[in-house]
Design a protein around this motif. Sequence first.
Motif, PDB file in Angstrom:
ATOM      1  N   HIS A   1     -18.264  23.260  15.588  1.00 31.01           N
ATOM      2  CA  HIS A   1     -18.369  22.556  16.868  1.00 31.01           C
ATOM      3  C   HIS A   1     -19.832  22.411  17.303  1.00 31.01           C
ATOM      4  O   HIS A   1     -20.123  22.354  18.496  1.00 31.01           O
ATOM      5  CB  HIS A   1     -17.585  23.304  17.952  1.00 31.01           C
ATOM      6  N   LYS A   2     -20.732  22.313  16.336  1.00 34.01           N
ATOM      7  CA  LYS A   2     -22.156  22.305  16.705  1.00 34.01           C
ATOM      8  C   LYS A   2     -22.545  21.085  17.534  1.00 34.01           C
ATOM      9  O   LYS A   2     -23.442  21.170  18.371  1.00 34.01           O
ATOM     10  CB  LYS A   2     -23.030  22.414  15.463  1.00 34.01           C
ATOM     11  N   TYR A   3     -21.866  19.953  17.346  1.00 32.09           N
ATOM     12  CA  TYR A   3     -22.238  18.783  18.133  1.00 32.09           C
ATOM     13  C   TYR A   3     -21.796  18.908  19.586  1.00 32.09           C
ATOM     14  O   TYR A   3     -22.399  18.326  20.484  1.00 32.09           O
ATOM     15  CB  TYR A   3     -21.722  17.509  17.475  1.00 32.09           C
ATOM     16  N   ASP A   4     -20.752  19.708  19.835  1.00 31.75           N
ATOM     17  CA  ASP A   4     -20.404  20.025  21.220  1.00 31.75           C
ATOM     18  C   ASP A   4     -21.499  20.899  21.836  1.00 31.75           C
ATOM     19  O   ASP A   4     -21.860  20.732  23.015  1.00 31.75           O
ATOM     20  CB  ASP A   4     -19.065  20.760  21.278  1.00 31.75           C
ATOM     21  N   MET A   5     -22.027  21.839  21.049  1.00 27.55           N
ATOM     22  CA  MET A   5     -23.132  22.678  21.521  1.00 27.55           C
ATOM     23  C   MET A   5     -24.368  21.829  21.800  1.00 27.55           C
ATOM     24  O   MET A   5     -25.057  22.000  22.813  1.00 27.55           O
ATOM     25  CB  MET A   5     -23.460  23.748  20.478  1.00 27.55           C
ATOM     26  N   LEU A   6     -24.665  20.895  20.897  1.00 29.27           N
ATOM     27  CA  LEU A   6     -25.836  20.034  21.077  1.00 29.27           C
ATOM     28  C   LEU A   6     -25.680  19.152  22.306  1.00 29.27           C
ATOM     29  O   LEU A   6     -26.642  18.934  23.055  1.00 29.27           O
ATOM     30  CB  LEU A   6     -26.028  19.172  19.824  1.00 29.27           C
ATOM     31  N   ARG A   7     -24.469  18.679  22.517  1.00 27.08           N
ATOM     32  CA  ARG A   7     -24.218  17.844  23.689  1.00 27.08           C
ATOM     33  C   ARG A   7     -24.410  18.650  24.969  1.00 27.08           C
ATOM     34  O   ARG A   7     -24.970  18.164  25.962  1.00 27.08           O
ATOM     35  CB  ARG A   7     -22.808  17.266  23.618  1.00 27.08           C
TER      36      ARG A   7
END
Length: 301
Positions: A156-162
Motif C-alpha cells: 500500500h505504498k502509494y496510499d502512504m505516498l498520497r
Amino acid sequence: MDSKETIKEFYLRNASVVRLESSATTGVGHFNVFTRESCSLMTPYSRRDYYKISLIIGKGKLHYADKWIYVDRPALLFSNPIVPYSWEADNEDQTGWFCLFTDQFLQNGIRLGNLLDSQLFKVGGTPIFFIDEEQQKTVSALFTKMMEEIQSEYIHKYDMLRACLHLLIHETLKMQPAENFEPYQNASHRVASLFMELLERQFPIDSPEAFLKLKTPNDYARSLSIHVNSLNRSVKEMTGKTTSQQIALRTIQEANALLKHTDWNISEIAYGLGFEEPAYFTNFFKKQTGLAPNAVRNAFV
C-alpha cells in the motif's frame, strides 16, 4: 516557448532519473519523487501536463511571463499544468527534492476538489513559499519519507505516498506565500513574444479531434498567468493589433490551409478550429475574408 511537456518527455529530458512503472498503474495515476541533484540547472520555459512540488535549496531565478523572483533561501515551489515557467540556477550547488504527480493520483481515495482551484495551484496565485529552519525540517522529513516509501515493497505504498503528499499540501497552506516578484524591464515585449509563440504552438491542427484549446484572449491570459488587460496592452503596443485580431488572423490562416490542402468537410474544420457550430465558423470566415469557406475550397478543386 516549448510545447506542453508530458510525463514521458520529462523522463526523456531527465535521463538520469528512474521511472517507476508501477506508479503509472491504470486507475492510480502517476507519482514519483526525486532529489534535486538530478535536475537540470536550467529548465525550458514551458507548460507541463503534470503537477510538481519542489523543495528548492539553492539559489536561482524563477521566471514567469511578466515577472520573476530571485530564490536566495529554501523555498517550496508549486507548479501546475497550465502556467508556464522556467528555472535558472545560479550555480551547481542545488539540493532538495521534488515530486511530480497527476491529478488522478492525488484525487484517488480522498477528494480535495479541483487542484487548479486550490490556493496552491490556482492560476494567478502565488506559487512559491520561502520557509524557515523549522519548516524546512518538517518538509524535508516528508520528502525523505516519500523517498523511502517509493523504494519499498509495501503493497500500500502509494496510499502512504498520497498521505505524505496531503500532509505536505496542508503544511504549506499554513504558510505565507512570497510577495517580492519583480516585473521585467521589457515586460510588454516579453509578454507579446510569449503570446505569439503560444498562439503559433496551437497550430497546425492535425485532425478534427485535435481541436483548438486556446480560443480567446482570456484563454491565453490564463495560460500565461497574467491579467487579460495586461496581455491586450502588451500585444497592442508591440504588434499594433489587438489580441483578438492576432488570434483571428492566425485562425483564418489555418482555416485557409485546411480548406485548400485537406478533404475535411466544413463542419470538421469548424470544430477543429474551436467553433461550437459550423454556422459560427462560416460567419466568422466571411466577416474576416469577405468569402464563404466553400468558395475558397471550390477555387482549388
